[in-house]
Design an enzyme around this catalytic site. Structure first.
Site, PDB file in Angstrom:
ATOM      1  CG  ASP A   1      42.609  35.382  52.704  1.00  0.00           C
ATOM      2  OD1 ASP A   1      43.686  34.981  53.192  1.00  0.00           O
ATOM      3  OD2 ASP A   1      42.329  36.594  52.573  1.00  0.00           O
TER       4      ASP A   1
ATOM      5  CG  HIS B   1      40.469  33.641  48.056  1.00  0.00           C
ATOM      6  ND1 HIS B   1      41.115  34.480  47.163  1.00  0.00           N
ATOM      7  CD2 HIS B   1      39.973  34.433  49.047  1.00  0.00           C
ATOM      8  CE1 HIS B   1      41.006  35.729  47.591  1.00  0.00           C
ATOM      9  NE2 HIS B   1      40.329  35.730  48.720  1.00  0.00           N
TER      10      HIS B   1
END
Length: 278
Positions: A98, A243
């Site tokens: 992400d 991430h």
């Protein structure tokens, strides 16, 4: 870096509210506007599999809806919780990243995926994607799938409907321009969903995706901790949340170099969802 600092501040502000799930399996997805909270047992992502990919050995269940002609957005059923599970035979898992793409971290993650011939899912933020379109183009060339993670990574449950639409739609436009196709998957920032978010995503032809195991790399707990969370949480159907932007992601880069060969050595197949036919 200003964008990284903004992401870090947002996460610090929301950490006390427990918007993101805690460590390990079963992070909680909070919903707004009185909607019932949804527990993530496994989310799936990925708008498409490129031609270079072999057909996936699993299907997302349920896969619903098909797009109308003339490339108009699919009119999908409005859900009350994110899609929760990879189903099918075999030891399949999926890696998702992400907040990117980030020029300092995403290329290293892509390099590691390429080394082991593994595809992953990237939920990108528009404000990052617009400045790093070449990385989205590389994702397309190497068979990864890209989903929508809004433009500025806001808390959607506190926003007006028209502002939510703008956050999502602008990001889809950038993805289409750089990646080649509009996204078929959406992930709400912080895992915070409400009725408007589900409705707008469906109107734009995107399915909502959650996750199973939160590596907590956004807390920078140490490379070893990230690796342990992945290895201990590994199981058929699991979706890993990591991430590649939103702060210093050096630990995420180092961790995937350790846990990816471990997963492959233990018989897991790291894959992406098939493209929904339109």
């Amino acid at each position: 870096m200003e964008k990284d600092q903004l992401f870090t501040r947002r996460r610090m502000l929301l950490g006390s509210a427990a918007v993101l799930g805690a460590a390990g399996v079963g992070g909680v997805l909070m919903t707004g506007g009185g909607d019932q909270a949804a527990r993530t047992t496994a989310g799936l992502a990925g708008p498409q599999a490129r031609q270079a990919l072999k057909p996936s050995a699993f299907r997302l269940q349920p896969l619903i809806g098909s797009g109308p002609p003339h490339n108009a957005p699919a009119r999908l059923k409005v859900r009350h919780q994110p899609i929760m599970r990879i189903t099918g035979k075999g030891r399949h898992m999926m890696l998702t990243f992400d907040d990117g793409p980030h020029p300092d971290y995403t290329p290293h993650i892509l390099d590691t995926l390429a080394k082991y011939d593994v595809r992953a899912m990237f939920f990108v933020c528009g404000e990052m994607a617009v400045d790093n379109k070449e990385l989205l183009a590389r994702m397309a060339e190497e068979g990864h799938v890209v989903g929508n993670h809004t433009w500025t990574h806001p808390l959607l449950t506190e926003m007006a409907r028209e502002d939510i639409r703008d956050e999502i739609e602008r990001t889809s436009d950038v993805i289409e321009d750089a990646y080649g196709d509009r996204p078929q998957w959406f992930r709400a920032p912080y895992g915070a969903w409400n009725r408007a978010t589900f409705q707008l995503g469906a109107e734009m032809g995107m399915e909502p995706m959650a996750w199973t195991v939160d590596t907590t790399d956004w807390m920078t707990p140490g490379t070893g901790t990230v690796v342990k969370r992945v290895e201990h949480g590994a199981a058929p159907g699991v979706v890993i949340l990591s991430h590649d932007a939103g702060g210093d992601r050096t630990q995420s880069v180092r961790a995937i170099r350790e846990y990816l060969p471990y997963l492959l050595d233990h018989g897991y197949h790291l894959t992406v969802p098939p493209r929904r036919m339109t």
